[in-house]
Every structure is written in structure tokens, then in C-alpha cells.
Design a protein around this motif. Structure first.
Motif, PDB file in Angstrom:
ATOM      1  N   GLY A 121       0.821  -1.214   0.000  1.00  0.00           N
ATOM      2  CA  GLY A 121       0.000   0.000   0.000  1.00  0.00           C
ATOM      3  C   GLY A 121       0.847   1.253   0.000  1.00  0.00           C
ATOM      4  O   GLY A 121       0.572   2.208  -0.740  1.00  0.00           O
ATOM      5  N   SER A 125       1.122   3.914  -3.205  1.00  0.00           N
ATOM      6  CA  SER A 125       0.745   5.308  -2.976  1.00  0.00           C
ATOM      7  C   SER A 125       1.900   6.266  -3.256  1.00  0.00           C
ATOM      8  O   SER A 125       1.687   7.361  -3.795  1.00  0.00           O
ATOM      9  CB  SER A 125       0.262   5.490  -1.531  1.00  0.00           C
ATOM     10  OG  SER A 125       1.278   5.139  -0.614  1.00  0.00           O
ATOM     11  N   PHE A 129       1.878   9.128  -5.930  1.00  0.00           N
ATOM     12  CA  PHE A 129       2.232  10.469  -5.473  1.00  0.00           C
ATOM     13  C   PHE A 129       3.279  11.078  -6.395  1.00  0.00           C
ATOM     14  O   PHE A 129       3.177  12.245  -6.806  1.00  0.00           O
ATOM     15  CB  PHE A 129       2.779  10.383  -4.043  1.00  0.00           C
ATOM     16  CG  PHE A 129       2.991  11.716  -3.373  1.00  0.00           C
ATOM     17  CD1 PHE A 129       2.127  12.155  -2.392  1.00  0.00           C
ATOM     18  CD2 PHE A 129       4.054  12.533  -3.718  1.00  0.00           C
ATOM     19  CE1 PHE A 129       2.319  13.374  -1.760  1.00  0.00           C
ATOM     20  CE2 PHE A 129       4.262  13.750  -3.105  1.00  0.00           C
ATOM     21  CZ  PHE A 129       3.383  14.172  -2.126  1.00  0.00           C
ATOM     22  N   SER A 262      -4.968  -0.485  -1.474  1.00  0.00           N
ATOM     23  CA  SER A 262      -3.911   0.461  -1.839  1.00  0.00           C
ATOM     24  C   SER A 262      -4.462   1.622  -2.658  1.00  0.00           C
ATOM     25  O   SER A 262      -4.225   2.797  -2.335  1.00  0.00           O
ATOM     26  CB  SER A 262      -2.807  -0.252  -2.621  1.00  0.00           C
ATOM     27  OG  SER A 262      -2.230  -1.286  -1.856  1.00  0.00           O
ATOM     28  N   PHE A 266      -5.320   5.420  -1.116  1.00  0.00           N
ATOM     29  CA  PHE A 266      -4.632   6.608  -1.617  1.00  0.00           C
ATOM     30  C   PHE A 266      -5.635   7.663  -2.069  1.00  0.00           C
ATOM     31  O   PHE A 266      -5.491   8.849  -1.758  1.00  0.00           O
ATOM     32  CB  PHE A 266      -3.712   6.229  -2.778  1.00  0.00           C
ATOM     33  CG  PHE A 266      -2.969   7.403  -3.357  1.00  0.00           C
ATOM     34  CD1 PHE A 266      -1.880   7.947  -2.695  1.00  0.00           C
ATOM     35  CD2 PHE A 266      -3.364   7.987  -4.549  1.00  0.00           C
ATOM     36  CE1 PHE A 266      -1.199   9.034  -3.212  1.00  0.00           C
ATOM     37  CE2 PHE A 266      -2.694   9.073  -5.078  1.00  0.00           C
ATOM     38  CZ  PHE A 266      -1.606   9.601  -4.403  1.00  0.00           C
ATOM     39  N   THR A 270      -6.367  11.454  -0.288  1.00  0.00           N
ATOM     40  CA  THR A 270      -6.169  12.750  -0.942  1.00  0.00           C
ATOM     41  C   THR A 270      -7.316  13.713  -0.682  1.00  0.00           C
ATOM     42  O   THR A 270      -7.168  14.925  -0.898  1.00  0.00           O
ATOM     43  CB  THR A 270      -6.023  12.583  -2.475  1.00  0.00           C
ATOM     44  OG1 THR A 270      -7.206  11.975  -3.008  1.00  0.00           O
ATOM     45  CG2 THR A 270      -4.816  11.733  -2.814  1.00  0.00           C
ATOM     46  N   ALA A 314      -1.597   3.550   2.527  1.00  0.00           N
ATOM     47  CA  ALA A 314      -1.742   4.320   1.285  1.00  0.00           C
ATOM     48  C   ALA A 314      -2.361   5.686   1.571  1.00  0.00           C
ATOM     49  O   ALA A 314      -1.958   6.695   0.986  1.00  0.00           O
ATOM     50  CB  ALA A 314      -2.600   3.543   0.288  1.00  0.00           C
ATOM     51  N   ALA A 315      -3.317   5.722   2.492  1.00  0.00           N
ATOM     52  CA  ALA A 315      -3.984   6.986   2.811  1.00  0.00           C
ATOM     53  C   ALA A 315      -3.046   7.956   3.513  1.00  0.00           C
ATOM     54  O   ALA A 315      -3.157   9.177   3.328  1.00  0.00           O
ATOM     55  CB  ALA A 315      -5.211   6.724   3.689  1.00  0.00           C
ATOM     56  N   THR A 317       0.089   8.395   2.898  1.00  0.00           N
ATOM     57  CA  THR A 317       0.833   9.076   1.833  1.00  0.00           C
ATOM     58  C   THR A 317      -0.090   9.981   1.031  1.00  0.00           C
ATOM     59  O   THR A 317       0.268  11.109   0.687  1.00  0.00           O
ATOM     60  CB  THR A 317       1.494   8.053   0.889  1.00  0.00           C
ATOM     61  OG1 THR A 317       2.337   7.190   1.651  1.00  0.00           O
ATOM     62  CG2 THR A 317       2.328   8.744  -0.175  1.00  0.00           C
ATOM     63  N   GLY A 318      -1.302   9.481   0.750  1.00  0.00           N
ATOM     64  CA  GLY A 318      -2.257  10.281  -0.010  1.00  0.00           C
ATOM     65  C   GLY A 318      -2.613  11.577   0.685  1.00  0.00           C
ATOM     66  O   GLY A 318      -2.806  12.614   0.034  1.00  0.00           O
TER      67      GLY A 318
END
Length: 504
Positions: A121, A125, A129, A262, A266, A270, A314-315, A317-318
Motif C-alpha cells: 500500500g 501510494s 504520489f 492500496s 490513496f 487525498t 496508502a492513505a 501518503t495520499g
């Protein structure tokens, strides 16, 4: 594209500088322990350690805090699996299947799945990104309150299946969560509502961690004690290299759920003010909905561990994407990071890529390194985490109780919240005893305030016209999908009855 790869190469070289590399290791290790401490989580961890970063240059400081954020996302799964207590709100969904796997002697499999899914994940991401930061940030801005409300409805729809075929109990659980989430002041009029027994302490509302720790800490502990008459023998697990190698072979059983978590994580990350908690819960619900064996979820399905863990990493990083590109924090943790960047003299927004390219690409490069370092630390420490399960439950029970009390009190600094947590624990135990699913209630507690705010903003903007939710393409699409998902169990039940009737 060549410019992106050149800039990324320079960022990776910057991440491997001795000071930055040390900050990555220190941040990942600290994050693992911050994440696994009940009630602490990445928000408190970043806030507590923020002053320390003023001793180093800005790039090293933000690299340390980002690595801490990453490590906390990984670490939240540890206490969720080994103790059944979510280390943070982002790891609540991991408890659903992680704890049953630990009780079945598969804690090492669950921890390995959490680590691998988190790594995948995080990698997906970071790549997204790197490649699509500006256009994705622009697309996220198209999500107004109508789209946010429709997305929340879609999340509720995915969890209709969590109650199995007993849809009324699932809906009751969701409504109970919405009621608890509404305690406090009305967000528009400012009038107090649901202030039980006129107690002023309820005016601050009921915190999510108070409810989550009560349900999954105290409630599960009471349920386990009763269902086993206090005689609990945890399956002993001997972790060997051969077993670790065999656990890698289980990836094929949860890889599809990992990909789902994943990309979904992400995207949800965002969205401004969404964060990793809704992403992990939505990922778990969708993974169950589209699974070939949905009934095994909640009983120790390894895909039920992988999906939310991939999503929350993933979130994380998002959520940095709108912070870096637009100056809008995507989660509470990134809001603290944003404040730190301002203190260091950096101006997050569209001009940051041109004004401070070394800082931006150094941060992106550090994400790749931190992701790799954290998964290695996590896998290496699995034998240490497993030792927790070797403790007799007579010793583990008071430890869980103390951690629950300390986790709530340290977070809210109010003894009232500690009593509410104990009361909620009893309610969670009774729901388990009466076969009411608790996961939909937790989902409603998280998403209820977000859904209410976006719904009321939409209706105020449209002067009460409900059609505003159907006039916008993205919100209409989400509502259609939500209706289809809510109808799916009913259609399936009808088809089964028809098939049974034809058979007789």
C-alpha cells in the motif's frame, strides 16, 4: 517524465545522506512503538516529538516526522492483532480479523500479512504520489460537500453486508453509532443535543477512541472471558525462518484485497479532512463485499487484515498530497506537519515544487526508503510481538484493562471519558452476546460527523434542494453504487429463495 525521474533520483540520494538516513530509522522505529500504544497514534506522536525536530535542518525534520507517520501506520496493527486493542483509530478494522487469527495461533501470519500489505500500500501510494501529484490534487478539489456526503453513503452501503443476512441488526448498529456520534453541540446552530441526564461533560461529545477502545478492548475482553470461562489457552506459536518463508507464500490469498486497499486508500487519503480511518474501514467493507467467502470475515480471514492495512498506509501518503501541492492538510497528522513546515519557513502549495524542489523531492525519496525500512523492522520484530501472546491470559487481562484506561485518560485527560469507555465496553459485550455486529457502529461513529457536516453544507448551499446530490456526476455515481450495494444482499436472498423453491 524524464524530469520526474531525475528529480526522484536526486531525492533518493538526499534521503541516503547519513543524517537523513538516521532520521528515517529513528522515525520508523519510534512510529512502530507510538502506533502500537493504545490511544496514542500518529497524531499525538507527531505532536509530542515535533519540538525535537527544531534541532535539525528542515528537510531532516520533515523526513523524521513523515517516517514517524509511516511507522505509526504499521505499528497500529501490532496491538490490534496481539491484544485486540486498536493502537489508533486507523487500525480498528484490523482487529476484526487480526484478533481471531491470533487466537487461532496464526498471529505471525496476521502480522506478516499486515506488514506486507502495508508495504504494498505504501509503495503504490508513493508511486502514484510521484507520478500524478498535481492532477490528482486538482481532481480532489472537485469533491465538494455533495461528493463527500455521497462517498460517506457509499461507505455505509459497503458495510450493510457486515451483518450477514441480518440486515436489520446491521442497520440498528449503524444507527446506534450515528446517535453516539451526534452527542455534543449542533454544528450549525450551536445548540446542545443528546446531553444525557443534563451532564455538562457530554457537551464535548464522545471521542472516537473512547468508543473504539471500549468496544474492542473492554468489550472483547469480557466476551472472551465469558465464552471460555476464564480458561483461555492461546495457541503457542514458534516463529522460525521456515514459517516466515511459508507466510510469504500466503500473499496470493490476500493480494487482490491489498491492491483494492492500496488504490482506494490513496484516493480517499487525498480528500481533504478524510484521512486513513475512513479509508481502512471502507477498504475492509469493499473487500468483504466482493469476496468469494464473505462469511469468513470477522472469523480470521487473512484478507480482512491486509485490506485495511494497505488502505491506511496508502492513505497516509495520499493525505500528504493535498498538503504539499495545495497547502490543505488531508488528515489531522498532516495538519500538524503543515504547522511544522510553516514554522520552518516553508510555504506548502503549488509553488513549493518550484521554490523548494530539494525539500519536496527529498521528502518523496525518503518515503520510498522509510517504507522499505519499516517493513524490515516490522518483520524482524514479529518474534518479539508474538511473545506477548505467550503470556497467560490471567496476566494479559489486567494488562489489557490498564492499557485501555491509560490510553483513554492520556488521550482526553478526563476521568469522565474513562467511565464512558468502561460503559461502552459493557454495551459492546452485550451486542456481541446478542449477535449484533459492532463493526458498523464503529464505522458510523467515524463517518457520522463527516457525513452530517457535508450533508448540511450541501442543503444550506442549495437552499434545501435534495436534488443537489443527484445533479453532480461524481455524487450521483457514488449514490448509484451505494444503492446497488445495499440492494445486493436483498437480491441475493431472493435468488436463493427462488432457487430453493425451484429445487423442491
Amino acid at each position: 517524465m524524464d524530469i520526474i525521474f531525475t528529480s526522484l533520483g536526486a531525492g533518493l540520494l538526499q534521503a541516503f545522506e547519513p543524517l537523513n538516513l538516521f532520521m528515517i530509522f529513528a522515525g520508523c522505529l519510534a512510529g512502530l512503538f507510538v502506533g502500537c500504544m493504545p490511544g496514542l497514534g500518529s497524531v499525538n506522536g507527531v505532536a509530542i516529538l515535533l519540538p525535537i525536530t527544531f534541532l535539525v535542518p528542515p528537510t531532516a525534520a520533515i523526513i523524521f516526522l513523515a517516517a514517524l507517520y509511516y511507522g505509526a501506520m504499521y505499528g497500529g496493527a501490532i496491538s490490534s492483532i496481539t491484544l485486540g486493542i486498536p493502537g489508533a483509530s486507523t487500525a480498528v478494522a484490523t482487529v476484526f480479523d487480526g484478533r481471531p487469527m491470533a487466537q487461532q495461533g496464526k498471529a505471525d501470519k496476521a502480522l506478516m500479512a499486515a506488514a506486507v500489505a502495508s508495504f504494498i500500500g505504501g509503495t503504490v501510494s508513493v508511486i502514484l504520489f510521484t507520478l500524478f501529484a498535481p492532477p490528482l490534487a486538482a481532481f480532489a478539489l472537485k469533491f465538494g460537500p455533495q461528493e463527500e456526503f455521497a462517498l460517506m453513503v457509499l461507505a455505509f452501503a459497503t458495510f450493510i453486508g457486515l451483518g450477514g443476512d441480518d440486515i436489520p441488526k446491521t442497520i440498528f448498529s449503524i444507527l446506534l453509532g450515528l446517535v453516539l456520534a451526534a452527542v455534543g453541540f449542533d454544528i450549525i446552530s450551536g445548540q446542545p443535543r443528546l446531553i444525557f441526564f443534563d451532564m455538562v461533560e457530554f457537551q464535548r461529545g464522545i471521542g472516537f477512541l473512547v468508543l473504539a477502545i471500549g468496544i474492542y478492548g473492554i468489550g472483547e475482553m469480557l466476551w472472551t472471558l465469558e465464552s471460555t470461562n476464564g480458561q483461555i489457552a492461546m495457541h503457542k506459536v514458534k516463529v522460525t525462518w521456515a514459517r516466515i518463508k511459508a507466510n510469504f507464500g500466503d500473499i496470493k490469498y490476500y493480494i487482490n484485497s491489498t491492491w483494492l486497499g492500496s488504490f482506494l486508500g490513496f484516493f480517499v487519503g487525498t480528500l481533504p479532512a478524510a484521512g486513513a480511518t475512513p479509508a481502512s474501514l471502507m477498504s475492509y467493507g469493499l473487500s468483504k463485499t466482493f469476496s468469494k467467502d464473505p462469511d469468513s470475515y470477522g472469523k480470521g480471514n487473512i484478507a480482512g487484515v491486509a485490506a485495511p492495512e494497505a488502505a491506511n498506509n496508502a492513505a497516509s501518503t495520499g493525505s500528504m498530497l493535498p498538503m504539499i501541492t495545495l497547502g490543505i492538510p488531508g488528515s489531522p497528522t498532516t495538519a500538524i506537519l503543515l504547522g511544522g513546515m510553516v514554522i520552518w519557513g516553508l510555504r506548502p502549495g503549488p509553488l513549493l515544487f518550484t521554490e523548494s524542489p530539494d525539500f519536496v523531492w527529498g521528502l518523496i525519496g525518503s518515503m520510498y526508503v522509510a517504507n522499505f525500512v519499516t517493513v524490515l523492522l516490522n518483520i524482524a520484530m514479529i518474534p518479539l510481538f508474538i511473545r506477548v501472546l505467550a503470556m497467560p491470559f490471567s496476566i494479559l487481562t489486567p494488562i489489557i484493562f490498564v492499557l485501555c484506561v491509560l490510553g483513554v485518560y492520556a488521550t482526553t485527560d478526563r476521568m469522565f471519558d474513562t467511565w464512558i469507555m468502561l460503559l461502552i465496553g459493557v454495551v459492546g459485550y452485550l451486542m456481541r452476546k446478542l449477535n449484533y455486529p459492532v463493526a458498523p457502529a464503529v464505522l458510523a461513529i467515524v463517518l457520522g460527523p463527516l457525513a452530517e457536516r457535508s450533508m448540511r453544507q450541501s442543503l444550506i448551499g442549495s437552499q434545501g434542494d435534495v436534488m443537489t446530490f443527484f445533479e453532480r456526476p461524481i455524487s450521483l455515481t457514488c449514490l448509484i453504487l451505494a444503492f446497488a450495494l445495499m440492494s445486493y444482499p436483498l437480491v441475493l436472498k431472493y435468488m436463493r429463495k427462488r432457487k430453493a423453491g425451484a429445487g423442491t
